[in-house]
Design a protein around this motif. Structure first.
Motif, short mmCIF file in Angstrom:
data_model
loop_
_atom_site.label_atom_id
_atom_site.label_comp_id
_atom_site.label_asym_id
_atom_site.label_seq_id
_atom_site.Cartn_x
_atom_site.Cartn_y
_atom_site.Cartn_z
N GLY A 26 27.18 18.95 -62.66
CA GLY A 26 26.94 18.20 -63.87
C GLY A 26 27.26 16.72 -63.72
O GLY A 26 27.78 16.26 -62.70
N VAL A 27 26.98 15.99 -64.77
CA VAL A 27 27.21 14.55 -64.82
C VAL A 27 28.49 14.31 -65.62
O VAL A 27 28.67 14.88 -66.69
N LEU A 28 29.35 13.45 -65.09
CA LEU A 28 30.58 13.10 -65.80
C LEU A 28 30.21 12.27 -67.02
O LEU A 28 29.63 11.20 -66.91
N VAL A 29 30.54 12.78 -68.20
CA VAL A 29 30.22 12.09 -69.45
C VAL A 29 31.35 11.17 -69.85
O VAL A 29 31.12 10.06 -70.34
N GLY A 30 32.59 11.59 -69.65
CA GLY A 30 33.71 10.74 -70.01
C GLY A 30 35.03 11.46 -69.81
O GLY A 30 35.08 12.63 -69.45
N THR A 31 36.10 10.71 -70.05
CA THR A 31 37.44 11.26 -70.00
C THR A 31 38.16 10.91 -71.30
O THR A 31 37.81 9.94 -71.96
N ASP A 32 39.15 11.71 -71.65
CA ASP A 32 39.90 11.42 -72.87
C ASP A 32 41.24 10.79 -72.51
O ASP A 32 41.50 10.48 -71.34
N GLN A 33 42.09 10.60 -73.50
CA GLN A 33 43.37 9.91 -73.29
C GLN A 33 44.35 10.71 -72.44
O GLN A 33 45.22 10.14 -71.80
N THR A 34 44.20 12.02 -72.42
CA THR A 34 45.11 12.86 -71.63
C THR A 34 44.64 13.04 -70.19
O THR A 34 45.36 13.62 -69.39
N GLY A 35 43.44 12.58 -69.86
CA GLY A 35 42.94 12.67 -68.49
C GLY A 35 41.98 13.82 -68.25
O GLY A 35 41.57 14.04 -67.11
N ASN A 36 41.61 14.57 -69.28
CA ASN A 36 40.62 15.63 -69.13
C ASN A 36 39.26 15.02 -68.87
O ASN A 36 38.90 14.01 -69.46
N LYS A 37 38.46 15.66 -68.00
CA LYS A 37 37.12 15.15 -67.66
C LYS A 37 36.07 16.07 -68.27
O LYS A 37 36.16 17.29 -68.15
N TYR A 38 35.07 15.46 -68.90
CA TYR A 38 34.02 16.21 -69.59
C TYR A 38 32.70 16.03 -68.87
O TYR A 38 32.31 14.91 -68.54
N TYR A 39 32.00 17.16 -68.63
CA TYR A 39 30.76 17.15 -67.87
C TYR A 39 29.63 17.74 -68.71
O TYR A 39 29.86 18.53 -69.62
N GLU A 40 28.40 17.37 -68.32
CA GLU A 40 27.22 17.93 -68.96
C GLU A 40 26.15 18.13 -67.91
O GLU A 40 25.96 17.29 -67.03
#
Length: 130
Positions: A26-40
């Motif tokens: 998947g493509v990295l969409v973003g990260t949050d303040q805690t460092g989790n990485k979100y993909y799509e």
């Protein structure tokens, strides 16, 4: 149930290693303040299986996902919080500044106690002297 069976059939056909590689394509969409990485991954054939999160900590829990990212992960909105200013987390004055984990099923969990006398008492066997 059919989605589980289809996923298991796909794993059996292509193997676990190839299935893991396809899931991480998947493509990295973003990260949050805690460092989790979100993909799509929009190229997948399975509906509602195209977004996932890689938690920063190994001991993860669902409460670590911020509300805006939760809305995006559960397909309530189309744009991730990196693109939509309404979903970005703004800490209000009454909110805690940092994340507090859910303590359910841990030693620090809330345990209520009763101040009322029990209606029933435990049975204490008494043996007669012989």
């Amino acid at each position: 149930m059919s989605t589980i069976m289809r996923t298991l059939r796909n794993i059996r056909q292509i193997g676990i290693k190839e299935y893991g590689r396809q899931m991480q394509a998947g493509v990295l969409v973003g990260t949050d303040q805690t460092g989790n990485k979100y993909y799509e991954n929009n190229a997948e054939e399975l509906p509602l299986r195209t977004r996932w999160v890689d938690y920063k900590n190994k001991e993860y829990e669902p409460s670590q996902i911020e509300p805006g990212w939760h809305a995006w992960m559960s397909y309530m909105v189309d744009k991730p919080p990196t693109e939509d200013p309404l979903l970005q987390r703004q800490v209000r004055t009454w909110e805690p500044q940092e994340h507090r984990p859910v303590l359910t099923m841990s030693r620090s969990a809330y345990k209520p106690y009763s101040t009322v006398k029990n209606k029933y008492s435990a049975w204490k066997p008494e043996a007669a002297a012989r």
